[in-house]
Design a protein around this motif. Structure first.
Motif, mmCIF file in Angstrom:
data_model
loop_
_atom_site.group_PDB
_atom_site.id
_atom_site.type_symbol
_atom_site.label_atom_id
_atom_site.label_comp_id
_atom_site.label_asym_id
_atom_site.label_seq_id
_atom_site.Cartn_x
_atom_site.Cartn_y
_atom_site.Cartn_z
ATOM 1 N N TYR A 155 -31.581 10.661 54.786
ATOM 2 C CA TYR A 155 -31.044 11.245 53.645
ATOM 3 C C TYR A 155 -31.355 12.740 54.171
ATOM 4 O O TYR A 155 -31.749 12.790 55.004
ATOM 5 C CB TYR A 155 -32.649 11.610 52.435
ATOM 6 C CG TYR A 155 -33.221 10.220 51.405
ATOM 7 C CD1 TYR A 155 -32.110 11.265 50.359
ATOM 8 C CD2 TYR A 155 -33.220 9.461 52.030
ATOM 9 C CE1 TYR A 155 -32.448 9.672 49.341
ATOM 10 C CE2 TYR A 155 -33.571 8.848 50.682
ATOM 11 C CZ TYR A 155 -33.147 8.410 49.470
ATOM 12 O OH TYR A 155 -33.475 8.250 48.864
ATOM 13 N N CYS B 220 -38.340 2.033 52.085
ATOM 14 C CA CYS B 220 -38.605 1.362 50.732
ATOM 15 C C CYS B 220 -38.900 2.645 49.241
ATOM 16 O O CYS B 220 -38.186 2.831 48.726
ATOM 17 C CB CYS B 220 -37.716 0.400 49.801
ATOM 18 S SG CYS B 220 -37.315 -0.511 48.630
ATOM 19 N N GLU B 221 -40.286 2.098 49.962
ATOM 20 C CA GLU B 221 -40.954 3.284 48.809
ATOM 21 C C GLU B 221 -40.623 4.202 48.617
ATOM 22 O O GLU B 221 -40.471 5.509 47.630
ATOM 23 C CB GLU B 221 -42.393 2.840 48.648
ATOM 24 C CG GLU B 221 -43.257 3.404 47.253
ATOM 25 C CD GLU B 221 -43.047 2.800 45.696
ATOM 26 O OE1 GLU B 221 -42.910 3.790 45.614
ATOM 27 O OE2 GLU B 221 -42.376 1.204 45.901
ATOM 28 N N GLN B 222 -40.442 5.314 49.548
ATOM 29 C CA GLN B 222 -40.027 6.811 49.720
ATOM 30 C C GLN B 222 -39.587 7.057 49.307
ATOM 31 O O GLN B 222 -39.000 8.136 48.951
ATOM 32 C CB GLN B 222 -40.786 7.244 51.267
ATOM 33 C CG GLN B 222 -42.019 6.463 51.906
ATOM 34 C CD GLN B 222 -41.696 7.182 53.557
ATOM 35 O OE1 GLN B 222 -41.299 6.590 54.166
ATOM 36 N NE2 GLN B 222 -43.210 7.864 53.786
ATOM 37 N N ALA B 223 -38.659 5.880 49.102
ATOM 38 C CA ALA B 223 -37.129 6.288 48.798
ATOM 39 C C ALA B 223 -36.859 6.746 47.871
ATOM 40 O O ALA B 223 -36.131 7.183 46.518
ATOM 41 C CB ALA B 223 -36.109 5.711 49.347
ATOM 42 N N ARG B 224 -37.373 5.348 46.670
ATOM 43 C CA ARG B 224 -37.276 5.433 45.565
ATOM 44 C C ARG B 224 -38.172 6.905 45.113
ATOM 45 O O ARG B 224 -38.236 7.667 43.642
ATOM 46 C CB ARG B 224 -38.528 4.086 44.895
ATOM 47 C CG ARG B 224 -38.074 2.975 45.220
ATOM 48 C CD ARG B 224 -38.590 1.853 44.635
ATOM 49 N NE ARG B 224 -37.956 0.577 44.557
ATOM 50 C CZ ARG B 224 -38.442 -0.188 45.749
ATOM 51 N NH1 ARG B 224 -40.171 -0.411 45.304
ATOM 52 N NH2 ARG B 224 -37.626 -1.726 45.367
ATOM 53 N N VAL B 225 -38.948 7.268 45.434
ATOM 54 C CA VAL B 225 -39.855 8.939 45.022
ATOM 55 C C VAL B 225 -38.873 9.679 45.341
ATOM 56 O O VAL B 225 -38.325 10.620 44.310
ATOM 57 C CB VAL B 225 -41.172 8.378 45.555
ATOM 58 C CG1 VAL B 225 -41.589 10.262 45.979
ATOM 59 C CG2 VAL B 225 -42.087 7.643 45.750
ATOM 60 N N ASP C 249 -35.590 9.590 45.401
ATOM 61 C CA ASP C 249 -34.714 9.541 44.959
ATOM 62 C C ASP C 249 -34.898 9.868 42.731
ATOM 63 O O ASP C 249 -34.074 10.273 42.600
ATOM 64 C CB ASP C 249 -33.970 8.195 44.307
ATOM 65 C CG ASP C 249 -33.194 7.433 44.925
ATOM 66 O OD1 ASP C 249 -32.833 8.274 46.408
ATOM 67 O OD2 ASP C 249 -33.104 6.452 45.709
ATOM 68 N N ARG C 250 -36.297 9.613 42.658
ATOM 69 C CA ARG C 250 -36.599 10.076 41.189
ATOM 70 C C ARG C 250 -36.968 11.694 41.232
ATOM 71 O O ARG C 250 -36.412 12.213 39.890
ATOM 72 C CB ARG C 250 -37.561 9.391 41.066
ATOM 73 C CG ARG C 250 -37.658 8.110 40.792
ATOM 74 C CD ARG C 250 -39.749 7.662 39.838
ATOM 75 N NE ARG C 250 -39.286 6.347 40.641
ATOM 76 C CZ ARG C 250 -40.176 5.919 41.157
ATOM 77 N NH1 ARG C 250 -41.037 6.682 41.228
ATOM 78 N NH2 ARG C 250 -40.297 4.067 42.125
ATOM 79 N N LYS D 110 -35.165 14.036 42.061
ATOM 80 C CA LYS D 110 -33.963 14.704 42.085
ATOM 81 C C LYS D 110 -33.865 16.168 43.201
ATOM 82 O O LYS D 110 -33.755 17.093 42.564
ATOM 83 C CB LYS D 110 -33.692 14.550 40.526
ATOM 84 C CG LYS D 110 -33.213 13.819 39.893
ATOM 85 C CD LYS D 110 -32.262 12.694 39.912
ATOM 86 C CE LYS D 110 -32.046 11.985 38.811
ATOM 87 N NZ LYS D 110 -30.921 10.586 39.195
ATOM 88 N N HIS E 121 -29.018 11.248 49.440
ATOM 89 C CA HIS E 121 -29.451 9.758 50.579
ATOM 90 C C HIS E 121 -27.921 9.736 50.632
ATOM 91 O O HIS E 121 -26.708 9.721 50.512
ATOM 92 C CB HIS E 121 -29.515 8.949 48.882
ATOM 93 C CG HIS E 121 -29.423 7.238 49.835
ATOM 94 N ND1 HIS E 121 -28.673 6.171 50.379
ATOM 95 C CD2 HIS E 121 -29.961 6.756 51.092
ATOM 96 C CE1 HIS E 121 -28.886 5.478 50.739
ATOM 97 N NE2 HIS E 121 -29.492 5.335 51.037
ATOM 98 N N THR F 142 -28.058 3.976 54.286
ATOM 99 C CA THR F 142 -29.368 3.075 54.661
ATOM 100 C C THR F 142 -28.485 2.268 55.950
ATOM 101 O O THR F 142 -27.834 1.509 55.753
ATOM 102 C CB THR F 142 -29.053 1.884 53.164
ATOM 103 O OG1 THR F 142 -29.225 3.127 52.388
ATOM 104 C CG2 THR F 142 -30.575 1.121 53.505
#
Length: 76
Positions: free
Chosen positions: A16, A29-34, A36-37, A39, A44, A47
């Motif tokens: 990012y 992966c988990e940090q990226a989901r957070v 992305d949520r 906003k 990003h 990958t």
């Protein structure tokens, strides 16, 4: 394609870049989901399959490694 010819599978790194400061963060992966949520101001940009990237760097002649690293940074 034999098993030995296939790219290595493994952890992915989600890259990012901050819209305002240009700071770069590399997340799992988990940090990226957070992220992305949320906003927020983080975008990003890439990958990377870490195993494939490290293998690529290690297979390059030492003198070509800095160029490969610079290229990926410039394209983020």
């Amino acid at each position: 394609m034999t098993t030995d010819d296939r790219p290595l599978e493994g952890q992915f790194a989600f890259v990012y870049r901050h819209r305002k400061t240009g700071e770069i963060r590399v997340l799992n992966c988990e940090q990226a989901r957070v992220m992305d949520r949320a906003k927020g101001d983080w975008v990003h940009t890439a990958t990377l399959n870490l195993h494939v990237w490290v293998q690529h760097l290690l297979n390059l002649p030492a003198r070509k490694r800095p160029h490969s690293i610079r290229t990926i940074i410039e394209n983020l």
